[in-house]
Design a protein around this motif. Structure first.
Motif, mmCIF file in Angstrom:
data_model
loop_
_atom_site.group_PDB
_atom_site.id
_atom_site.type_symbol
_atom_site.label_atom_id
_atom_site.label_comp_id
_atom_site.label_asym_id
_atom_site.label_seq_id
_atom_site.Cartn_x
_atom_site.Cartn_y
_atom_site.Cartn_z
ATOM 1 N N ARG A 297 0.968 -1.721 -0.055
ATOM 2 C CA ARG A 297 -0.003 0.367 0.132
ATOM 3 C C ARG A 297 0.946 1.536 0.249
ATOM 4 O O ARG A 297 1.041 2.337 -0.796
ATOM 5 C CB ARG A 297 -1.135 0.063 1.134
ATOM 6 N N ALA A 298 2.035 1.249 1.266
ATOM 7 C CA ALA A 298 2.511 2.267 0.913
ATOM 8 C C ALA A 298 3.967 2.499 -0.765
ATOM 9 O O ALA A 298 3.956 3.824 -1.123
ATOM 10 C CB ALA A 298 3.576 2.359 2.158
ATOM 11 N N LYS A 299 3.770 1.150 -1.196
ATOM 12 C CA LYS A 299 4.459 1.500 -2.051
ATOM 13 C C LYS A 299 4.043 2.301 -3.266
ATOM 14 O O LYS A 299 4.103 2.634 -3.957
ATOM 15 C CB LYS A 299 4.998 -0.044 -2.974
ATOM 16 N N LEU A 300 2.382 1.800 -3.156
ATOM 17 C CA LEU A 300 1.290 2.622 -4.436
ATOM 18 C C LEU A 300 0.915 3.564 -4.111
ATOM 19 O O LEU A 300 1.528 4.389 -4.946
ATOM 20 C CB LEU A 300 -0.309 1.150 -4.258
ATOM 21 N N LYS A 301 0.689 4.257 -2.992
ATOM 22 C CA LYS A 301 0.675 5.742 -2.818
ATOM 23 C C LYS A 301 1.648 6.279 -3.260
ATOM 24 O O LYS A 301 1.870 7.029 -3.669
ATOM 25 C CB LYS A 301 0.968 5.618 -0.878
ATOM 26 N N ASP A 302 2.822 5.960 -3.309
ATOM 27 C CA ASP A 302 4.273 6.726 -3.664
ATOM 28 C C ASP A 302 4.097 6.563 -5.116
ATOM 29 O O ASP A 302 4.665 7.678 -5.662
ATOM 30 C CB ASP A 302 5.745 5.846 -3.140
ATOM 31 N N GLU A 303 3.772 5.728 -5.430
ATOM 32 C CA GLU A 303 3.553 5.553 -8.047
ATOM 33 C C GLU A 303 2.570 6.796 -7.905
ATOM 34 O O GLU A 303 2.657 6.967 -8.687
ATOM 35 C CB GLU A 303 4.099 4.205 -7.988
ATOM 36 N N LEU A 304 1.217 6.317 -6.679
ATOM 37 C CA LEU A 304 0.091 6.936 -7.716
ATOM 38 C C LEU A 304 0.670 8.369 -7.535
ATOM 39 O O LEU A 304 -0.076 9.474 -8.163
ATOM 40 C CB LEU A 304 -0.926 6.670 -6.580
ATOM 41 N N GLY A 305 1.267 8.953 -6.395
ATOM 42 C CA GLY A 305 2.051 10.231 -6.018
ATOM 43 C C GLY A 305 2.172 10.913 -7.411
ATOM 44 O O GLY A 305 1.992 11.887 -8.047
ATOM 45 N N ASP A 306 3.397 9.864 -8.086
ATOM 46 C CA ASP A 306 4.070 10.646 -9.106
ATOM 47 C C ASP A 306 3.333 10.152 -10.111
ATOM 48 O O ASP A 306 3.138 11.405 -10.863
ATOM 49 C CB ASP A 306 5.254 9.569 -9.711
ATOM 50 N N VAL A 307 2.170 9.442 -10.209
ATOM 51 C CA VAL A 307 1.511 9.445 -11.269
ATOM 52 C C VAL A 307 1.053 11.061 -11.906
ATOM 53 O O VAL A 307 0.155 11.504 -12.448
ATOM 54 C CB VAL A 307 -0.073 8.195 -11.804
ATOM 55 N N LEU A 308 0.139 11.504 -10.146
ATOM 56 C CA LEU A 308 -0.586 12.591 -9.692
ATOM 57 C C LEU A 308 0.171 13.611 -10.009
ATOM 58 O O LEU A 308 -0.393 14.747 -10.874
ATOM 59 C CB LEU A 308 -0.846 12.786 -8.799
ATOM 60 N N TRP A 309 1.772 13.926 -10.400
ATOM 61 C CA TRP A 309 2.287 14.595 -10.215
ATOM 62 C C TRP A 309 3.028 14.728 -12.361
ATOM 63 O O TRP A 309 2.381 15.662 -12.423
ATOM 64 C CB TRP A 309 3.796 14.914 -9.812
ATOM 65 N N TYR A 310 3.199 14.076 -12.579
ATOM 66 C CA TYR A 310 2.557 14.239 -14.203
ATOM 67 C C TYR A 310 1.158 14.537 -14.698
ATOM 68 O O TYR A 310 1.580 15.488 -15.910
ATOM 69 C CB TYR A 310 3.106 12.437 -14.839
ATOM 70 N N ILE A 311 0.020 14.092 -14.064
ATOM 71 C CA ILE A 311 -0.906 14.773 -14.930
ATOM 72 C C ILE A 311 -1.062 15.693 -14.301
ATOM 73 O O ILE A 311 -1.449 16.640 -15.331
ATOM 74 C CB ILE A 311 -2.156 13.596 -13.311
ATOM 75 N N SER A 312 0.046 16.788 -13.616
ATOM 76 C CA SER A 312 -0.582 17.723 -13.180
ATOM 77 C C SER A 312 0.083 18.918 -14.044
ATOM 78 O O SER A 312 0.284 19.972 -14.527
ATOM 79 C CB SER A 312 -0.449 17.919 -11.980
ATOM 80 N N ALA A 313 1.329 18.175 -14.163
ATOM 81 C CA ALA A 313 2.186 18.698 -15.340
ATOM 82 C C ALA A 313 1.803 18.269 -16.788
ATOM 83 O O ALA A 313 1.679 19.574 -17.780
ATOM 84 C CB ALA A 313 3.750 17.877 -15.222
ATOM 85 N N CYS A 314 0.830 17.715 -17.425
ATOM 86 C CA CYS A 314 0.412 17.386 -18.333
ATOM 87 C C CYS A 314 -1.059 18.409 -18.644
ATOM 88 O O CYS A 314 -1.075 19.003 -19.612
ATOM 89 C CB CYS A 314 -0.202 16.358 -18.938
ATOM 90 N N ALA A 315 -1.472 19.303 -17.389
ATOM 91 C CA ALA A 315 -2.440 19.873 -17.264
ATOM 92 C C ALA A 315 -1.944 21.227 -17.412
ATOM 93 O O ALA A 315 -1.969 21.913 -18.276
ATOM 94 C CB ALA A 315 -3.324 19.390 -16.111
ATOM 95 N N ASP A 316 -1.040 21.140 -16.670
ATOM 96 C CA ASP A 316 0.210 22.194 -17.254
ATOM 97 C C ASP A 316 0.676 22.730 -18.459
ATOM 98 O O ASP A 316 0.354 23.839 -19.059
ATOM 99 C CB ASP A 316 1.651 21.990 -16.003
#
Length: 99
Positions: free
Chosen positions: A57-76
């Motif tokens: 669960r902690a590993k997935l939390k970390d990786e999902l955070g990275d996914v969110l970062w890239y989604i944010s960058a795409c949005a920008d």
């Protein structure tokens, strides 16, 4: 933290070539990070009998955070806000499901 605050803070760490004119970079990063999430989930099946534990669960939390970062960058790159994307998505889903 709300979407606006997240996107503003995340953008401060977005250091990649041709920022704000390079949709390809964060899109490829998003695909890679989503693949990492999928790989972890695959290993839950293969190595853990389908059981999700706290470490995974902690590993997935970390990786999902990275996914969110890239989604944010795409949005920008597209001149969109995460809030705008989220609102559009829930409205689309509500219409699809008769709400």
């Amino acid at each position: 933290m709300n979407f606006q605050d997240y996107q503003a803070e995340a953008s401060q760490t977005a250091l990649y070539p041709r920022r704000l004119s390079n949709l390809e970079y964060p899109t490829l990063g998003l695909a890679g990070e989503a693949g990492e999430v999928a790989n972890i989930v695959k290993k839950i099946q293969r190595d853990h009998g389908g059981v999700l534990n706290d470490d995974i669960r902690a590993k997935l939390k970390d990786e999902l955070g990275d996914v969110l970062w890239y989604i944010s960058a795409c949005a920008d790159e597209l001149g969109l806000s995460l809030e705008e994307i989220a609102e559009f998505n829930v409205n689309k889903l509500a219409k699809r499901h008769g709400r």
